[in-house]
Write a protein that holds these residues in place. Structure first.
Motif, PDB file in Angstrom:
ATOM      1  N   ASN A 198     -10.404  -0.018  -7.768  1.00 52.62           N
ATOM      2  CA  ASN A 198      -9.162  -0.761  -7.991  1.00 52.62           C
ATOM      3  C   ASN A 198      -8.648  -1.394  -6.708  1.00 52.62           C
ATOM      4  OD1 ASN A 198      -8.604   1.781  -6.925  1.00 52.62           O
ATOM      5  ND2 ASN A 198      -6.562   1.876  -7.853  1.00 52.62           N
ATOM      6  N   LEU A 199      -8.827  -0.706  -5.570  1.00 56.09           N
ATOM      7  CA  LEU A 199      -8.367  -1.254  -4.298  1.00 56.09           C
ATOM      8  C   LEU A 199      -9.287  -2.389  -3.828  1.00 56.09           C
ATOM      9  CD1 LEU A 199      -6.366  -1.245  -2.026  1.00 56.09           C
ATOM     10  CD2 LEU A 199      -7.635   0.633  -0.936  1.00 56.09           C
ATOM     11  N   VAL A 200     -10.582  -2.245  -4.085  1.00 57.99           N
ATOM     12  CA  VAL A 200     -11.509  -3.334  -3.754  1.00 57.99           C
ATOM     13  C   VAL A 200     -11.118  -4.600  -4.506  1.00 57.99           C
ATOM     14  CG1 VAL A 200     -13.899  -4.140  -3.953  1.00 57.99           C
ATOM     15  CG2 VAL A 200     -13.432  -1.811  -3.191  1.00 57.99           C
ATOM     16  N   LYS A 201     -10.817  -4.451  -5.806  1.00 56.32           N
ATOM     17  CA  LYS A 201     -10.413  -5.610  -6.598  1.00 56.32           C
ATOM     18  C   LYS A 201      -9.088  -6.184  -6.106  1.00 56.32           C
ATOM     19  CE  LYS A 201      -9.651  -7.178 -11.321  1.00 56.32           C
ATOM     20  NZ  LYS A 201      -9.636  -6.805 -12.773  1.00 56.32           N
ATOM     21  N   GLU A 202      -8.168  -5.310  -5.716  1.00 54.30           N
ATOM     22  CA  GLU A 202      -6.869  -5.757  -5.207  1.00 54.30           C
ATOM     23  C   GLU A 202      -7.040  -6.552  -3.911  1.00 54.30           C
ATOM     24  OE1 GLU A 202      -2.635  -3.776  -3.720  1.00 54.30           O
ATOM     25  OE2 GLU A 202      -4.065  -2.586  -4.870  1.00 54.30           O
ATOM     26  N   LEU A 203      -7.885  -6.062  -3.023  1.00 57.40           N
ATOM     27  CA  LEU A 203      -8.152  -6.774  -1.769  1.00 57.40           C
ATOM     28  C   LEU A 203      -8.863  -8.094  -2.026  1.00 57.40           C
ATOM     29  CD1 LEU A 203      -9.300  -3.739   0.405  1.00 57.40           C
ATOM     30  CD2 LEU A 203      -7.284  -5.157   0.842  1.00 57.40           C
ATOM     31  N   GLN A 204      -9.812  -8.091  -2.948  1.00 58.67           N
ATOM     32  CA  GLN A 204     -10.514  -9.322  -3.286  1.00 58.67           C
ATOM     33  C   GLN A 204      -9.534 -10.378  -3.797  1.00 58.67           C
ATOM     34  OE1 GLN A 204     -13.252  -8.967  -6.534  1.00 58.67           O
ATOM     35  NE2 GLN A 204     -13.933 -11.091  -6.409  1.00 58.67           N
ATOM     36  N   GLU A 205      -8.642  -9.981  -4.695  1.00 59.91           N
ATOM     37  CA  GLU A 205      -7.668 -10.922  -5.244  1.00 59.91           C
ATOM     38  C   GLU A 205      -6.734 -11.444  -4.157  1.00 59.91           C
ATOM     39  OE1 GLU A 205      -5.824  -8.755  -8.395  1.00 59.91           O
ATOM     40  OE2 GLU A 205      -7.355  -9.332  -9.867  1.00 59.91           O
ATOM     41  N   ALA A 206      -6.375 -10.574  -3.215  1.00 58.78           N
ATOM     42  CA  ALA A 206      -5.496 -11.006  -2.129  1.00 58.78           C
ATOM     43  C   ALA A 206      -6.165 -12.073  -1.267  1.00 58.78           C
ATOM     44  CB  ALA A 206      -5.093  -9.802  -1.278  1.00 58.78           C
ATOM     45  N   PHE A 207      -7.407 -11.834  -0.850  1.00 54.82           N
ATOM     46  CA  PHE A 207      -8.127 -12.827  -0.057  1.00 54.82           C
ATOM     47  C   PHE A 207      -8.366 -14.103  -0.869  1.00 54.82           C
ATOM     48  CE2 PHE A 207      -9.327  -9.231   2.713  1.00 54.82           C
ATOM     49  CZ  PHE A 207      -9.145  -9.818   3.963  1.00 54.82           C
ATOM     50  N   ASP A 208      -8.653 -13.952  -2.151  1.00 55.14           N
ATOM     51  CA  ASP A 208      -8.905 -15.121  -2.993  1.00 55.14           C
ATOM     52  C   ASP A 208      -7.657 -15.964  -3.196  1.00 55.14           C
ATOM     53  OD1 ASP A 208     -11.571 -15.404  -3.506  1.00 55.14           O
ATOM     54  OD2 ASP A 208     -11.588 -14.239  -5.350  1.00 55.14           O
ATOM     55  N   CYS A 209      -6.498 -15.360  -3.031  1.00 56.14           N
ATOM     56  CA  CYS A 209      -5.239 -16.094  -3.174  1.00 56.14           C
ATOM     57  C   CYS A 209      -4.732 -16.636  -1.842  1.00 56.14           C
ATOM     58  CB  CYS A 209      -4.177 -15.209  -3.805  1.00 56.14           C
ATOM     59  SG  CYS A 209      -4.478 -14.875  -5.549  1.00 56.14           S
ATOM     60  N   GLY A 210      -5.577 -16.616  -0.819  1.00 55.83           N
ATOM     61  CA  GLY A 210      -5.199 -17.187   0.466  1.00 55.83           C
ATOM     62  C   GLY A 210      -4.421 -16.256   1.358  1.00 55.83           C
ATOM     63  N   ASP A 211      -4.175 -15.021   0.928  1.00 55.54           N
ATOM     64  CA  ASP A 211      -3.479 -14.046   1.767  1.00 55.54           C
ATOM     65  C   ASP A 211      -4.474 -13.406   2.735  1.00 55.54           C
ATOM     66  OD1 ASP A 211      -0.939 -14.408   0.654  1.00 55.54           O
ATOM     67  OD2 ASP A 211      -1.420 -13.059  -0.998  1.00 55.54           O
ATOM     68  N   LYS A 212      -3.960 -12.772   3.750  1.00 56.36           N
ATOM     69  CA  LYS A 212      -4.788 -12.094   4.749  1.00 56.36           C
ATOM     70  C   LYS A 212      -4.306 -10.659   4.884  1.00 56.36           C
ATOM     71  CE  LYS A 212      -7.213 -15.766   5.679  1.00 56.36           C
ATOM     72  NZ  LYS A 212      -6.962 -16.434   4.400  1.00 56.36           N
ATOM     73  N   PRO A 213      -4.634  -9.802   3.909  1.00 55.52           N
ATOM     74  CA  PRO A 213      -4.178  -8.406   3.957  1.00 55.52           C
ATOM     75  C   PRO A 213      -4.785  -7.672   5.144  1.00 55.52           C
ATOM     76  CG  PRO A 213      -5.837  -8.684   2.263  1.00 55.52           C
ATOM     77  CD  PRO A 213      -5.508 -10.056   2.750  1.00 55.52           C
ATOM     78  N   LEU A 214      -3.999  -6.787   5.721  1.00 54.86           N
ATOM     79  CA  LEU A 214      -4.438  -6.012   6.877  1.00 54.86           C
ATOM     80  C   LEU A 214      -4.812  -4.601   6.450  1.00 54.86           C
ATOM     81  CD1 LEU A 214      -1.741  -7.123   9.494  1.00 54.86           C
ATOM     82  CD2 LEU A 214      -4.068  -8.009   9.199  1.00 54.86           C
ATOM     83  N   PHE A 215      -5.821  -4.036   7.095  1.00 56.25           N
ATOM     84  CA  PHE A 215      -6.196  -2.652   6.850  1.00 56.25           C
ATOM     85  C   PHE A 215      -5.429  -1.764   7.824  1.00 56.25           C
ATOM     86  CE2 PHE A 215     -10.479  -4.909   6.256  1.00 56.25           C
ATOM     87  CZ  PHE A 215     -10.124  -5.328   4.972  1.00 56.25           C
ATOM     88  N   ASP A 216      -5.008  -0.596   7.354  1.00 57.61           N
ATOM     89  CA  ASP A 216      -4.289   0.331   8.233  1.00 57.61           C
ATOM     90  C   ASP A 216      -5.010   1.671   8.250  1.00 57.61           C
ATOM     91  OD1 ASP A 216      -3.605   1.636   5.848  1.00 57.61           O
ATOM     92  OD2 ASP A 216      -1.679   0.597   5.715  1.00 57.61           O
ATOM     93  N   SER A 217      -4.372   2.657   8.872  1.00 57.30           N
ATOM     94  CA  SER A 217      -5.009   3.971   9.043  1.00 57.30           C
ATOM     95  C   SER A 217      -5.248   4.668   7.708  1.00 57.30           C
ATOM     96  CB  SER A 217      -4.137   4.858   9.946  1.00 57.30           C
ATOM     97  OG  SER A 217      -2.833   4.997   9.400  1.00 57.30           O
ATOM     98  N   ASN A 218      -4.548   4.244   6.664  1.00 57.30           N
ATOM     99  CA  ASN A 218      -4.719   4.868   5.352  1.00 57.30           C
ATOM    100  C   ASN A 218      -5.813   4.197   4.517  1.00 57.30           C
ATOM    101  OD1 ASN A 218      -2.575   6.733   5.749  1.00 57.30           O
ATOM    102  ND2 ASN A 218      -1.085   5.129   5.252  1.00 57.30           N
ATOM    103  N   THR A 219      -6.371   3.113   5.022  1.00 56.45           N
ATOM    104  CA  THR A 219      -7.403   2.390   4.275  1.00 56.45           C
ATOM    105  C   THR A 219      -8.726   3.134   4.353  1.00 56.45           C
ATOM    106  OG1 THR A 219      -6.312   0.289   4.838  1.00 56.45           O
ATOM    107  CG2 THR A 219      -8.540   0.175   3.930  1.00 56.45           C
ATOM    108  N   ASP A 220      -9.345   3.348   3.219  1.00 57.25           N
ATOM    109  CA  ASP A 220     -10.624   4.061   3.140  1.00 57.25           C
ATOM    110  C   ASP A 220     -11.738   3.158   3.659  1.00 57.25           C
ATOM    111  OD1 ASP A 220     -12.709   5.803   2.427  1.00 57.25           O
ATOM    112  OD2 ASP A 220     -12.869   4.867   0.450  1.00 57.25           O
TER     113      ASP A 220
END
Length: 266
Positions: A198-220
């Motif tokens: 679910n998180l992979v899909k969420e990140l994919q959708e974010a990048f596909d929508c032109g956003d640049k999500p950041l990974f933090d210490s809680n990111t697997d």
């Protein structure tokens, strides 16, 4: 915090009838020949609410629909510029209905303007078919704004991102590699164990929508590795181009031959 192009607001859909809405350029046989995607979808009529099976062709920034595959004149089209596309939650009481909507307005601007109360309701034959259509349409909508990178040509992504500074690889690739180098080199099963789907899909959708999500210490780290593998897997042409594939195999074979050749006796 991830900014994903999934909008909580859901309007009451006014579904598409026989007449297309908005300006559409006339279609011709060449439109279907140069299609980005084509296939059967069902659309709902605005008056009778029954479903009609139509042949849809995605080209440029418009989605045309025809009575059948042989038609050269479309019955109508959906202009995609400035739209958003959303998958609709499956209704357990109606299995097999894979619905998604194209909503005019609400994209193309970073401030995410309020969406229109009209939408075009479509039904795919399967979950996989719907996912493919949603990704293809989303790529068309968001590509001008730096999104739609999953399934986009590598050179197109790099060319767009050059406007933000020198870059040898897409930002997503650099970000994933840097994170994996920092946190994943000692991780057991890296690139073999799956991440959180679910998180992979969420990140994919974010990048596909032109956003640049950041990974933090809680990111697997396995999630990031899965995201990178997904991006590389969906490239229309591999990192090693088809035209260079035979050369690569030859180079690999020559290197293997040299490395395994017996050493001369001293």
């Amino acid at each position: 915090m991830l900014y994903v192009c999934v909008f909580a607001a859901r309007s009451k859909s006014m579904v598409m009838g026989e007449v297309s809405q908005g300006p559409c350029r006339s279609a011709s046989p060449s439109l279907q020949e140069g299609a980005l995607k084509a296939g059967w979808l069902k659309k709902q009529r605005s008056i009778m609410k029954n479903w009609q099976l139509r042949w849809f062709v995605l080209r440029s920034d418009q989605l045309f629909f025809y009575k059948d595959e042989e038609e050269t004149k479309p019955q109508g089209c959906i202009p995609l510029q400035g739209c958003q596309v959303n998958e609709l939650t499956a209704n357990p009481d109606e299995p097999g209905r894979h619905l998604f909507e194209i909503v005019p307005g609400g994209t193309g601007e970073k401030d995410r303007a309020p969406i229109s109360h009209e939408s075009f309701l479509l039904m795919a034959n399967s979950q996989t078919d719907m996912d493919d259509w949603v990704k293809a349409i989303r790529r068309v909508i968001w590509a001008p704004f730096g999104g739609g990178i999953f399934g986009q040509r590598l050179e197109d992504t790099v060319q767009y991102e050059k406007k933000f500074g020198p870059r040898l690889a897409p930002l997503l690739v650099e970000q994933c590699v840097d994170f994996i180098r920092e946190r994943g080199l000692d991780e057991e099963g890296l690139f073999r164990m799956p991440g959180q789907a679910n998180l992979v899909k969420e990140l994919q959708e974010a990048f596909d929508c032109g956003d640049k999500p950041l990974f933090d210490s809680n990111t697997d780290v396995h999630t990031v590795a899965s995201l990178l593998k997904l991006y590389l897997r969906e490239l229309p042409e591999p990192v090693i181009p088809f035209s260079k594939y035979e050369d690569f195999l030859t180079c690999h074979f020559d290197t293997f031959t040299v490395c395994t050749a017996p050493r001369p006796a001293l």
